[in-house]
Every structure is written in structure tokens, then in C-alpha cells.
Write an enzyme that holds these catalytic residues in place. Structure first.
Site, PDB file in Angstrom:
ATOM      1  N   LYS A 132       0.219 -10.067   8.529  1.00 60.96           N
ATOM      2  CA  LYS A 132       0.486  -8.681   8.875  1.00 60.96           C
ATOM      3  C   LYS A 132      -0.819  -8.144   9.458  1.00 60.96           C
ATOM      4  CE  LYS A 132       1.625  -4.133   6.928  1.00 60.96           C
ATOM      5  NZ  LYS A 132       1.822  -3.348   5.672  1.00 60.96           N
ATOM      6  N   ILE A 171       5.955  -4.819   9.850  1.00 59.93           N
ATOM      7  CA  ILE A 171       6.181  -4.237   8.519  1.00 59.93           C
ATOM      8  C   ILE A 171       5.822  -2.766   8.681  1.00 59.93           C
ATOM      9  CG2 ILE A 171       5.510  -4.189   6.097  1.00 59.93           C
ATOM     10  CD1 ILE A 171       5.011  -7.209   6.295  1.00 59.93           C
ATOM     11  N   ARG A 217      -8.756  -0.025   5.772  1.00 63.99           N
ATOM     12  CA  ARG A 217      -8.696   0.169   4.318  1.00 63.99           C
ATOM     13  C   ARG A 217      -9.642  -0.769   3.572  1.00 63.99           C
ATOM     14  NH1 ARG A 217      -4.660   3.243   2.085  1.00 63.99           N
ATOM     15  NH2 ARG A 217      -2.980   3.915   3.466  1.00 63.99           N
ATOM     16  N   THR A 227       0.827  -1.210   0.000  1.00 64.72           N
ATOM     17  CA  THR A 227       0.000   0.000   0.000  1.00 64.72           C
ATOM     18  C   THR A 227       0.856   1.252   0.000  1.00 64.72           C
ATOM     19  OG1 THR A 227      -1.686  -1.181   1.262  1.00 64.72           O
ATOM     20  CG2 THR A 227      -1.839   1.219   1.227  1.00 64.72           C
ATOM     21  N   TYR A 257     -13.303  -3.427  -0.385  1.00 64.54           N
ATOM     22  CA  TYR A 257     -14.496  -2.854  -1.024  1.00 64.54           C
ATOM     23  C   TYR A 257     -15.643  -3.850  -1.124  1.00 64.54           C
ATOM     24  CZ  TYR A 257     -17.487  -0.062  -4.029  1.00 64.54           C
ATOM     25  OH  TYR A 257     -18.552   0.639  -4.525  1.00 64.54           O
ATOM     26  N   TYR A 299      -2.685 -10.227   4.989  1.00 70.36           N
ATOM     27  CA  TYR A 299      -2.629  -8.830   5.431  1.00 70.36           C
ATOM     28  C   TYR A 299      -4.034  -8.392   5.807  1.00 70.36           C
ATOM     29  CZ  TYR A 299      -1.651  -3.747   5.088  1.00 70.36           C
ATOM     30  OH  TYR A 299      -1.525  -2.405   5.343  1.00 70.36           O
TER      31      TYR A 299
END
Length: 296
Positions: free
Chosen positions: A164, A206, A140, A46, A109, A135
Site C-alpha cells: 500500500k 485502499i 505518518r 490507521t 517514530y 504499508y
């Protein structure tokens, strides 16, 4: 995976003023991170603005990082999205011995159910022998990958080797750590929870800020992994303001402003993101320069 432990950094993709990729700046940033003592590099995540890059540009970024790194640190590649079939095709077509693992974000989404998330990663796992790091970033994606789903994937697929975790929920993080298979890695996806995650039994982070202030950040994580909590928290509190500042106007606008201050790349980002404001840059400068002078 011992190679993916400690401080990983989610590399930015530097741009020139015309928004083309600045490969020379990317090489400088890789050298800066290696010299600063980070443990591995994450490419096209990202923070790398991967969703704004076309296929050819992604190839340019990968080749630039591989060349600049020259085998010094392990590399992880971001391959993720919200179309399972497209990601499966992309993973199937991916061939590179330069990358230790794939980092793949939970579908965004679409807001899938937990079963949909499971089936998405099952489909990816079955078409590659590469280790896969899940992840989870609900802020997000719009959906949270629950510990039960993470643990189901961890137990069902040998090549799903870690997560993550960027939910910001330490109870969720600890639930995964408490119940995970022995070698499954729990990696913090938030700078602010990096040290607490490590001290709870996680494998590292990360990081975004870690690429801008690599020496202090990676030292903090190493101290945490050695259970030297007092020393680690001293560094955490030294860095905490920066952890907040770089996200104040969106990521990677903040960390690119840090790199501009350090003379490593321009602060340019691609729309719909916009460059950090002069006001934020002034505040970041006051935070970053005293730290950078320590190592000048």
C-alpha cells in the site's frame, strides 16, 4: 491475489458518545460498503484508530466486521507498529481464516534505516504463512520505504505480496510497478493518486473516501482497471473535492463526519484526535448529499 484487487476501504471504528465501540454502526457501515460495490474491507488500519484501541476492543471490532460481512467480501487485517518483537509476537498469535492478508505499516517514530525496515518485515514474514501487504506512509512514519527496499522484500519473500503505497510520489510508485515481480501488487494508499496508480499498472486502492461514497469510487477504479481512462477521470474529478475535504482536519475525523451526514454513525473520534468542526461538516454536507441523493 485476485481477491485483493480494485477498491479496498480502510474501515472506521465508530464510537458511542462515551467512546465505547458502536458495533451496530459498524455493521451498518459494512453493509453500506458491500451494497456500494467495494471489493474488500480493511480492518484496524490507521483510519480505524487502531492505536487507540486495546486488545479486547480490537477483538470486538474484528468479530463485528466478520459477523456483518458474513463472507461477502475478502477481509484484510492491520497488524503493525514500531516494535518488531511485539508485532512478531502478535502475528505469531494471530489465527483466523476470515482474513485474506495482513496489512503492516513500516515502523514509525523510530525512523529506521532501509536495512532496518527490511529486517523488520523479514522478521514478520518468517513467522506466518499469511500474505503480507507492506504499508508505506512517510507522512505518518517519518521515514520513506524506498523502491529498492520494497523490491528486495518482494523478491526475497513469497508471502510479501504487495504494498500500500502512500508516499504521494508517482515517480516512486512507477519505479516499483516497472521493476516488481509479476504478481506483486502495488496498491494506492492515497485517494488522490488512486486512479493514476491504477492506470500506471497498479492493482487498486485502499481508500478512505471510498467507504463514504462507495459506488462512485469503486466504479472509478473499475473503469481505470479496464483502461477506460476518460470515464474514470470524469468520476475522479467529481470526487476530487471530497478526497481533499476529508483530510482537511485529520483522518478519520473527516470521513466520520461524512458518516454522520449519511446517518450511519456519530462523528466521534478518540483523543488526541478531535471531531470535525461545524464549518467542515457544512462543507462536507454540500459535497456528500447531492451524491447520496442520486442513489436514494
Amino acid at each position: 491475489m485476485d481477491s485483493i484487487k480494485g477498491t479496498g476501504v480502510a474501515l472506521v471504528t465508530p464510537f458511542n458518545e462515551d467512546f465505547s465501540i458502536d458495533t451496530k454502526a459498524l455493521e451498518r457501515i459494512v453493509d453500506y460498503c458491500v451494497d456500494g460495490g467495494v471489493d474488500y474491507l480493511v480492518v484496524l488500519g490507521t483510519t480505524g484508530e487502531s492505536v487507540t484501541l486495546n486488545k479486547a476492543e480490537k477483538q470486538i471490532v474484528m468479530e463485528a466486521v466478520i459477523s456483518a460481512n458474513a463472507g461477502r467480501l475478502p477481509l484484510v487485517l492491520g497488524i503493525g507498529g514500531n516494535s518488531t518483537y511485539r508485532i512478531v509476537d502478535e502475528v505469531k498469535a494471530f489465527e483466523s481464516d476470515h482474513f485474506e492478508a495482513i496489512l503492516s505499516v513500516s515502523p514509525y517514530y523510530n525512523k529506521p534505516t532501509q536495512e532496518g525496515i527490511y529486517q523488520h518485515f523479514k522478521s514478520i514474514s518468517e513467522v506466518t504463512n499469511k500474505p503480507i501487504i507492506l504499508y508505506n506512509v512517510p507522512g505518518r512514519t517519518g521515514s520513506n520505504m524506498l523502491p529498492s527496499t520494497v523490491l528486495r522484500l518482494a523478491n526475497d519473500f513469497e508471502n510479501i505480496v504487495g504494498i500500500k503505497e502512500a508516499s504521494g510520489d508517482m515517480i516512486q510508485v512507477m519505479d516499483i510497478i516497472r521493476n516488481k515481480p509479476k504478481n506483486f501488487m502495488v496498491i494506492s494508499g492515497d485517494d488522490i493518486t488512486a486512479l493514476p496508480t491504477v492506470l500506471a499498472g497498479g492493482s487498486g486502492v485502499i481508500s478512505v473516501l471510498g467507504q463514504g461514497i462507495p459506488r462512485e469510487f469503486s466504479n472509478m477504479i473499475r473503469l481505470g482497471l479496464e483502461n477506460r481512462s476518460d470515464e474514470a477521470y470524469a468520476l475522479h474529478y467529481k470526487l476530487q473535492e471530497g478526497m481533499s475535504l476529508i483530510f482537511q482536519e485529520g483522518n478519520p475525523a473527516g470521513i466520520k463526519a461524512v458518516f454522520e451526514i449519511l446517518g450511519l454513525c456519530a462523528a466521534t473520534v478518540r483523543l488526541p484526535l478531535v471531531e470535525a468542526t461545524p464549518q467542515l461538516k457544512r462543507i462536507l454536507k454540500d459535497f456528500v448529499l447531492p451524491l447520496s441523493r442520486v442513489h436514494a
